[in-house]
Design a protein around this motif. Sequence first.
Motif, short mmCIF file in Angstrom:
data_model
loop_
_atom_site.label_atom_id
_atom_site.label_comp_id
_atom_site.label_asym_id
_atom_site.label_seq_id
_atom_site.Cartn_x
_atom_site.Cartn_y
_atom_site.Cartn_z
N GLU A 121 0.55 -0.89 0.14
CA GLU A 121 0.31 0.12 -0.15
C GLU A 121 1.05 1.72 -0.42
O GLU A 121 1.06 2.55 -0.69
CB GLU A 121 -0.67 0.03 1.59
CG GLU A 121 -1.85 -0.80 0.94
CD GLU A 121 -2.86 -1.42 1.91
OE1 GLU A 121 -2.82 0.20 2.85
OE2 GLU A 121 -3.77 -1.10 2.15
N VAL A 122 2.13 1.65 0.36
CA VAL A 122 2.92 2.64 0.62
C VAL A 122 3.70 2.61 -0.69
O VAL A 122 3.52 3.65 -1.33
CB VAL A 122 4.32 2.02 1.52
CG1 VAL A 122 4.98 3.38 1.16
CG2 VAL A 122 3.51 2.47 3.14
N LYS A 123 3.96 1.33 -1.30
CA LYS A 123 4.35 1.78 -3.11
C LYS A 123 3.19 1.58 -3.84
O LYS A 123 3.46 2.47 -4.97
CB LYS A 123 4.76 0.55 -3.43
CG LYS A 123 6.32 0.60 -3.99
CD LYS A 123 6.92 -0.52 -4.63
CE LYS A 123 7.84 -0.34 -5.57
NZ LYS A 123 8.90 -1.51 -5.86
N GLU A 124 2.08 1.13 -3.74
CA GLU A 124 1.73 1.09 -4.95
C GLU A 124 0.51 1.69 -4.76
O GLU A 124 -1.22 2.13 -5.15
CB GLU A 124 0.88 -0.20 -4.65
CG GLU A 124 1.63 -1.32 -5.63
CD GLU A 124 2.94 -0.62 -7.22
OE1 GLU A 124 1.84 0.32 -7.65
OE2 GLU A 124 4.09 -1.08 -6.70
N GLY A 125 -0.18 2.09 -2.87
CA GLY A 125 -1.96 2.35 -3.26
C GLY A 125 -2.76 1.54 -2.29
O GLY A 125 -2.08 0.40 -2.17
N ASP A 126 -3.83 2.43 -1.79
CA ASP A 126 -4.65 0.72 -1.19
C ASP A 126 -5.90 0.49 -2.56
O ASP A 126 -5.40 0.82 -3.77
CB ASP A 126 -5.24 1.64 0.48
CG ASP A 126 -6.68 2.96 -0.10
OD1 ASP A 126 -6.21 3.10 -1.49
OD2 ASP A 126 -6.94 3.17 1.17
N ALA A 127 -6.94 -0.87 -1.65
CA ALA A 127 -7.53 -0.35 -2.86
C ALA A 127 -7.95 0.15 -3.65
O ALA A 127 -9.31 0.08 -4.99
CB ALA A 127 -9.06 -2.03 -2.51
N ASN A 128 -8.97 1.34 -2.71
CA ASN A 128 -9.25 2.46 -3.67
C ASN A 128 -8.06 3.88 -4.42
O ASN A 128 -9.12 4.42 -4.52
CB ASN A 128 -10.14 3.19 -2.57
CG ASN A 128 -11.47 2.91 -2.01
OD1 ASN A 128 -11.90 1.72 -2.62
ND2 ASN A 128 -10.95 2.68 0.03
N GLY A 129 -6.84 3.02 -4.19
CA GLY A 129 -6.26 4.23 -4.27
C GLY A 129 -5.81 5.15 -4.15
O GLY A 129 -4.61 6.49 -4.82
N MET A 130 -6.15 5.08 -2.97
CA MET A 130 -5.68 6.39 -1.76
C MET A 130 -3.62 5.50 -1.00
O MET A 130 -2.98 4.78 -0.70
CB MET A 130 -5.79 6.45 -0.16
CG MET A 130 -7.78 6.61 -0.97
SD MET A 130 -8.03 8.45 -2.02
CE MET A 130 -7.21 9.03 -0.23
N THR A 131 -2.98 7.12 -1.26
CA THR A 131 -1.43 6.85 -1.31
C THR A 131 -2.14 7.31 0.29
O THR A 131 -2.67 7.40 1.51
CB THR A 131 -0.72 7.53 -1.98
OG1 THR A 131 -0.85 9.38 -1.44
CG2 THR A 131 -0.59 7.23 -2.89
N SER A 132 -0.69 6.58 0.96
CA SER A 132 -0.27 6.83 2.25
C SER A 132 -0.07 8.27 3.12
O SER A 132 0.58 8.70 2.39
CB SER A 132 1.10 6.81 2.75
OG SER A 132 0.70 4.76 2.51
#
Length: 237
Positions: A121-132
């Motif tokens: 998720e840090v590198k690609e974003g979460d399932a909704n495309g949200m970044t950290s």
Amino acid sequence: IKGKNPFADKRVRLAMYHALDMDAIKDKVMRGQSAPAGIITAPGVNGHTAERDQRLPYDPELSKKLLAEAGYPDGFEVTLDCPNDRYINDEAICVAAIGMFAKIGVDVTLDAKTKSQHFSEVKEGDANGMTSDMYMLGWGVPTFDSHYVYSYLFDSAGSWNKVNFSNARVDELVAAMGVETDLDKRNAMIAEAWDITQDDVTYLPLHHQVVNQASKSNVDVPIRMNNEPLFRFANVN
């Protein structure tokens, strides 16, 4: 804060830095098994110096002043993404840091998860495309040279540069040190790049974790820098 990124202001990053009491984390969380860091690369890596590794002082009152100057006298809310099974006491470190940030008015929500999900998720974003908003990351240097740190974390095109750091001079230095064969010139490039990035407070240095391993007296297991022993290399006497 809608429409604004507090971390885009160096004063906010500096305030967060001064809010971290890494000596307390060393004592209470790490039980003495850490070395508070002032640079985001370890001793033994080319480009690291003892002078660069000196932390800025813990000073929450200065942090509050810096936040007010940046336009956040009442702080702000942010989520901290943290692994809970990658680094030594990783989630506990994040919990401690959250308490320290609270003292300067920054309200941090912890999102702790297993390392595979966290780093994805840090590198690609979460399932909704949200970044950290903010995240914990450790960085080993298998080449023992600062170019490895720059190429991933500071180069504008670095695959782990998720803080949107971009500096034309740093990009130029990273490219040049990759081909420079004169060691004195190359080391000068490395030093200049650290001058720029440390002054920018791009990342908040935490500590160098201490790798502890133990075995029976008749078992010899080579210590690996990534803290993952390979038992196929072990010897039993």
